[in-house]
Design an enzyme around this catalytic site. Sequence first.
Site, PDB file in Angstrom:
ATOM      1  N   LYS A  27      -8.699  13.636   4.878  1.00 55.05           N
ATOM      2  CA  LYS A  27      -7.794  12.478   4.806  1.00 55.05           C
ATOM      3  C   LYS A  27      -6.752  12.677   5.892  1.00 55.05           C
ATOM      4  O   LYS A  27      -6.698  13.737   6.511  1.00 55.05           O
ATOM      5  CB  LYS A  27      -7.130  12.398   3.426  1.00 55.05           C
ATOM      6  CG  LYS A  27      -6.508  13.735   2.955  1.00 55.05           C
ATOM      7  CD  LYS A  27      -5.910  13.634   1.558  1.00 55.05           C
ATOM      8  CE  LYS A  27      -6.904  13.735   0.427  1.00 55.05           C
ATOM      9  NZ  LYS A  27      -6.995  12.532  -0.369  1.00 55.05           N
ATOM     10  N   ARG A  28      -5.901  11.657   6.132  1.00 51.59           N
ATOM     11  CA  ARG A  28      -4.812  11.855   7.080  1.00 51.59           C
ATOM     12  C   ARG A  28      -3.985  13.075   6.664  1.00 51.59           C
ATOM     13  O   ARG A  28      -3.855  13.391   5.484  1.00 51.59           O
ATOM     14  CB  ARG A  28      -3.928  10.608   7.132  1.00 51.59           C
ATOM     15  CG  ARG A  28      -4.571   9.437   7.850  1.00 51.59           C
ATOM     16  CD  ARG A  28      -4.930   9.785   9.291  1.00 51.59           C
ATOM     17  NE  ARG A  28      -3.739   9.908  10.102  1.00 51.59           N
ATOM     18  CZ  ARG A  28      -3.246   8.965  10.888  1.00 51.59           C
ATOM     19  NH1 ARG A  28      -3.879   7.807  10.996  1.00 51.59           N
ATOM     20  NH2 ARG A  28      -2.155   9.158  11.592  1.00 51.59           N
ATOM     21  N   THR A  52      -8.884   6.264  -1.836  1.00 48.22           N
ATOM     22  CA  THR A  52     -10.214   5.674  -1.959  1.00 48.22           C
ATOM     23  C   THR A  52     -11.260   6.744  -1.651  1.00 48.22           C
ATOM     24  O   THR A  52     -12.400   6.655  -2.130  1.00 48.22           O
ATOM     25  CB  THR A  52     -10.402   4.473  -1.004  1.00 48.22           C
ATOM     26  OG1 THR A  52      -9.891   4.825   0.283  1.00 48.22           O
ATOM     27  CG2 THR A  52      -9.672   3.248  -1.521  1.00 48.22           C
ATOM     28  N   LYS A  79     -15.081   7.796  -3.361  1.00 46.56           N
ATOM     29  CA  LYS A  79     -16.321   8.067  -2.620  1.00 46.56           C
ATOM     30  C   LYS A  79     -16.920   9.408  -3.040  1.00 46.56           C
ATOM     31  O   LYS A  79     -18.136   9.534  -3.225  1.00 46.56           O
ATOM     32  CB  LYS A  79     -16.048   8.050  -1.103  1.00 46.56           C
ATOM     33  CG  LYS A  79     -15.618   6.666  -0.610  1.00 46.56           C
ATOM     34  CD  LYS A  79     -14.941   6.679   0.759  1.00 46.56           C
ATOM     35  CE  LYS A  79     -14.216   5.342   0.981  1.00 46.56           C
ATOM     36  NZ  LYS A  79     -13.267   5.374   2.109  1.00 46.56           N
ATOM     37  N   LYS A 118       0.340  14.507   0.904  1.00 47.29           N
ATOM     38  CA  LYS A 118      -1.042  14.732   0.482  1.00 47.29           C
ATOM     39  C   LYS A 118      -1.305  16.224   0.214  1.00 47.29           C
ATOM     40  O   LYS A 118      -2.329  16.595  -0.339  1.00 47.29           O
ATOM     41  CB  LYS A 118      -2.011  14.207   1.538  1.00 47.29           C
ATOM     42  CG  LYS A 118      -1.945  12.674   1.703  1.00 47.29           C
ATOM     43  CD  LYS A 118      -2.892  12.182   2.781  1.00 47.29           C
ATOM     44  CE  LYS A 118      -2.729  10.716   3.126  1.00 47.29           C
ATOM     45  NZ  LYS A 118      -3.402   9.803   2.183  1.00 47.29           N
ATOM     46  N   HIS A 162       0.803  -1.230   0.000  1.00 44.17           N
ATOM     47  CA  HIS A 162       0.000   0.000   0.000  1.00 44.17           C
ATOM     48  C   HIS A 162       0.828   1.269   0.000  1.00 44.17           C
ATOM     49  O   HIS A 162       0.262   2.361   0.137  1.00 44.17           O
ATOM     50  CB  HIS A 162      -0.925   0.052   1.212  1.00 44.17           C
ATOM     51  CG  HIS A 162      -1.964  -1.015   1.255  1.00 44.17           C
ATOM     52  ND1 HIS A 162      -3.236  -0.850   0.757  1.00 44.17           N
ATOM     53  CD2 HIS A 162      -1.919  -2.276   1.727  1.00 44.17           C
ATOM     54  CE1 HIS A 162      -3.931  -1.963   0.938  1.00 44.17           C
ATOM     55  NE2 HIS A 162      -3.146  -2.853   1.521  1.00 44.17           N
TER      56      HIS A 162
HETATM   57  C1  26Q Z   1       3.482   0.310  10.178  1.00 45.35           C
HETATM   58  C2  26Q Z   1       4.377  -0.074  11.152  1.00 45.35           C
HETATM   59  C3  26Q Z   1       4.296   0.431  12.455  1.00 45.35           C
HETATM   60  C4  26Q Z   1       3.275   1.315  12.764  1.00 45.35           C
HETATM   61  C5  26Q Z   1       2.361   1.682  11.790  1.00 45.35           C
HETATM   62  C6  26Q Z   1       2.477   1.199  10.496  1.00 45.35           C
HETATM   63  C7  26Q Z   1       1.496   1.613   9.454  1.00 45.35           C
HETATM   64  C8  26Q Z   1       0.147   1.664   9.767  1.00 45.35           C
HETATM   65  C9  26Q Z   1      -0.768   2.033   8.813  1.00 45.35           C
HETATM   66  C10 26Q Z   1       1.895   1.910   8.174  1.00 45.35           C
HETATM   67  C11 26Q Z   1       0.961   2.266   7.211  1.00 45.35           C
HETATM   68  C12 26Q Z   1      -0.396   2.326   7.530  1.00 45.35           C
HETATM   69  C13 26Q Z   1      -1.452   2.699   6.585  1.00 45.35           C
HETATM   70  C14 26Q Z   1      -1.264   2.935   5.310  1.00 45.35           C
HETATM   71  C15 26Q Z   1      -2.358   3.334   4.441  1.00 45.35           C
HETATM   72  O1  26Q Z   1      -3.461   3.603   4.878  1.00 45.35           O
HETATM   73  N1  26Q Z   1      -2.117   3.396   3.121  1.00 45.35           N
HETATM   74  C16 26Q Z   1      -3.145   3.774   2.187  1.00 45.35           C
HETATM   75  O2  26Q Z   1      -3.775   2.592   1.713  1.00 45.35           O
HETATM   76  C17 26Q Z   1      -4.894   2.893   0.911  1.00 45.35           C
HETATM   77  C18 26Q Z   1      -5.571   1.597   0.546  1.00 45.35           C
HETATM   78  O3  26Q Z   1      -4.817   0.906  -0.386  1.00 45.35           O
HETATM   79  C19 26Q Z   1      -4.486   3.692  -0.314  1.00 45.35           C
HETATM   80  O4  26Q Z   1      -5.649   4.074  -1.002  1.00 45.35           O
HETATM   81  C20 26Q Z   1      -3.695   4.935   0.092  1.00 45.35           C
HETATM   82  O5  26Q Z   1      -3.194   5.573  -1.071  1.00 45.35           O
HETATM   83  C21 26Q Z   1      -2.559   4.548   1.013  1.00 45.35           C
HETATM   84  O6  26Q Z   1      -1.901   5.711   1.486  1.00 45.35           O
END
Ligand code: 26Q
Length: 822
Positions: free
Chosen positions: A561-562, A669, A673, A567, A370
């Site tokens: 979004k975050r 995503t 929406k 972004k 991702h």
């Molecule tokens: C990893 C290790 C330790 C702590 C946290 C994490 C961690 C947690 C969440 C790393 C990444 C995430 C989340 C990533 C994320 O939400 N990515 C998004 O995924 C979506 C679904 O595929 C995409 O549409 C977005 O573009 C992408 O940013």
Amino acid sequence: MSSATPSEPLKPPLEIPDPATLAAEIVKALKYRDGKDAAVATKDDWLTASIQVVRDRIIDGWIASTKQDDDSGAKRVYYLSLEFLIGRLMRDAFSNLGFMEAMRAALGSLGVELDEIATLEPDAALGNGGLGRLAACFMESMATVDLPAHGYGIRYVNGMFRQEISDGWQVELPETWLDHGNPWEFERRERSSEIGFGGSVDAIVSADGQREQHVWKPQERVLAVAYDTPVVGWRGSRVNTLRLWSGMPIDPILLEAFNAGDHIGALRESNRADALSRVLYPADSSPAGQELRLRQEYFFSAASLQDIVRRHISRYGELRSLPDKAAIHLNDTHPAVAVAELMRLLMDVHGIDFDAAWDITKRTFAYTNHTLLPEALESWPVPLFERLLPRHMQIVYAINAQVLLEARMSGQFDDCQISRISLIEENSERRVRMGNLAFVGSHSVNGVSALHTQLMKETVFADLHRLYPTRVNNKTNGITPRRWLLQCNPGLTALAREAIGDRFFDDIDALRELDRLAEDAAFREKFAAVKRANKERLAALVATRLGVRLDPSALFDIQIKRIHEYKRQLLNIIEAVALYDQIRSHPERDWTARVKFFGGKAAPGYHNAKLIIKLANDVAKVINRDPSVRGLLKVVFVPNYNVSLAEMMIPAADLSEQISTAGMEASGTGNMKFALNGALTIGTLDGANVEISEHVGDDNIFIFGLTADEVTQRRSSGYNPRALIENTPELAQALAAISSGVFSPDDPARYRDLVSDLYDRDWFMVAADFDAYAATQRSVDAVWNDSPDWYAKAIRNVARMGWFSSDRTIREYANDIWNVPL
Ligand code: 26Q
């Protein structure tokens, strides 16, 4: 106006109970489950009783689905994800079962308003953002397309933190969604398993004297207890299970006896177990790298694998057929340690040799990536990994030896490329690369949009892709149209139904029939009226929560979004400041009234993201109070953005901001929406925006800025943002205002570093894209002022977004990756 063309739904509708029956069931649940008399019931009591009633009606289907899969020996999909951002579930269940109106009437007859109690349901925020919400949409789609599937994750006691804005700054408060109990879940004590950590590994000779066997003797053991939540598909067709693990001490009582006199020591053990499912890591990039996170990853991966293996053995009595009966999916690298755990179970517990175990493992697992952000790629220091999971460390080395052998034998790689293929990073500190582990342990590795998959092949996984050229494939993300249209936008749903019938309830591609209505003036007006009503609802929320009055006839421009530098919320804010300057210097011009909405959480340790939130609030304060803009521009930061807020804001949007630096947003995503709800997109050619643009047509979207290739080129050929800014007066002026404290008179230096970084480095190409962005915003104004044209484009967006249904995505996963043809 075309006449309605009612059509037969594809699946037979469920039997819908009459409101009187439901009302009686609600009163009964209130009385006999919760011990409450209707006369004294609180709104929370009504909510719980309503959920219990609908839940009871799901259970038969749930048991039937499970039995059917057991009997048929169907292959099951296991979706392993550290995040499931499911939000509220009651409306989902009512709507998918077709009970919404009957329930509304039943509650009404009891003097209770459905919409009021629905907002009391806690928003289950077991995820950070896109990745977690995707997992939730996938769960709903898998049930809808009748795919036997289990989601596996962690039952965090504290999900994503609650955000408050205090003096413009983000403040994080604990989210306590379980405080009043959770009527959706079923605790399954009998499905508990023991999970080990630490300790040592003994090598012994196997019983047949033929091989060396390894026995892991963990130093610490905890219990993983299962909690199951039913997931109902559209029209209740199938009910799948979301199984979330909770950490428990194995025997707290015994432990206390053992530790008589050492109560603190005894508690420490119990706390270590509780900690595993205590809190979601609120970072969606730059992994925290903390030991607890790796413990969580192993805890839920190991518990899920034990469950999967136990289920398989009890039916088939052996494990060699596992790949034919189970597809295990890794949602990013967070469960990647499951690859080593399955190898351990196959070899150490079930006596299968390395080669056969490796073959079974690869045929069982698939992995979705991702992110390409280098700082978000997970890796763990070898000493930490080895201390916590000594046997897994050995297995990782053994897998690595096998992979490096294959790489060398292929004759395609020099030493430098070999070192990039290695599961162990050998630079300063030795680390286990979880992306490489997930890649080599899977038969399929997919990206989440066409562009992202292409970039995966060219960048992070270039060498692994050369070694295993058939493994990488694309599965463009999708969203469930049940939640993201039918439920969140009843006005638009009713309008579409009146115009084209209800076939799109079952087949979202049928929305295409709206396309021709873009030319129909009467339909456009009805469409505009629906949008207007949604905007009034949002304006009312902003008035109550923030005390800011908004004009619903203004253009509602939304970026939710975050908060992340890539972004580029900053680009949007700077443009707001530039526009503010322009309106004041040219008050005579015909400006378009606009409200810029922002919402999103910053990772607690992400300094610049938190500063960007403060800047949005500081800018809002100045602009909203300045009479010289005459209400033509308003800026609003909506606190505590979450799934429920998304459901209310997205239907109210005219313009959707998808403005990431090209090449950096894997998919997005939220972009889907918004478009499905009739907002036009202003965006870069990044992630799924590229495909959205292809589907809606480039006349119906506002694309601007550098392409991913151009970003790479600029970065490598000495990008000079300072020169660029000095040649762009509007940008220079806006930056000067921000930097000199116009928006932060109490602390004029607050944004100095944020701005100086744009002059000196500007990694995210804010300056490079500013002109194109601002110019495109003025073409947005022009189209907005030609109202028939605007709404025609908006209608075409709704009509053409069917392909972005997560049902389509799941069918592709099922056919191409999981080998469960649908
Ligand atoms: C990893 C290790 C330790 C702590 C946290 C994490 C961690 C947690 C969440 C790393 C990444 C995430 C989340 C990533 C994320 O939400 N990515 C998004 O995924 C979506 C679904 O595929 C995409 O549409 C977005 O573009 C992408 O940013």
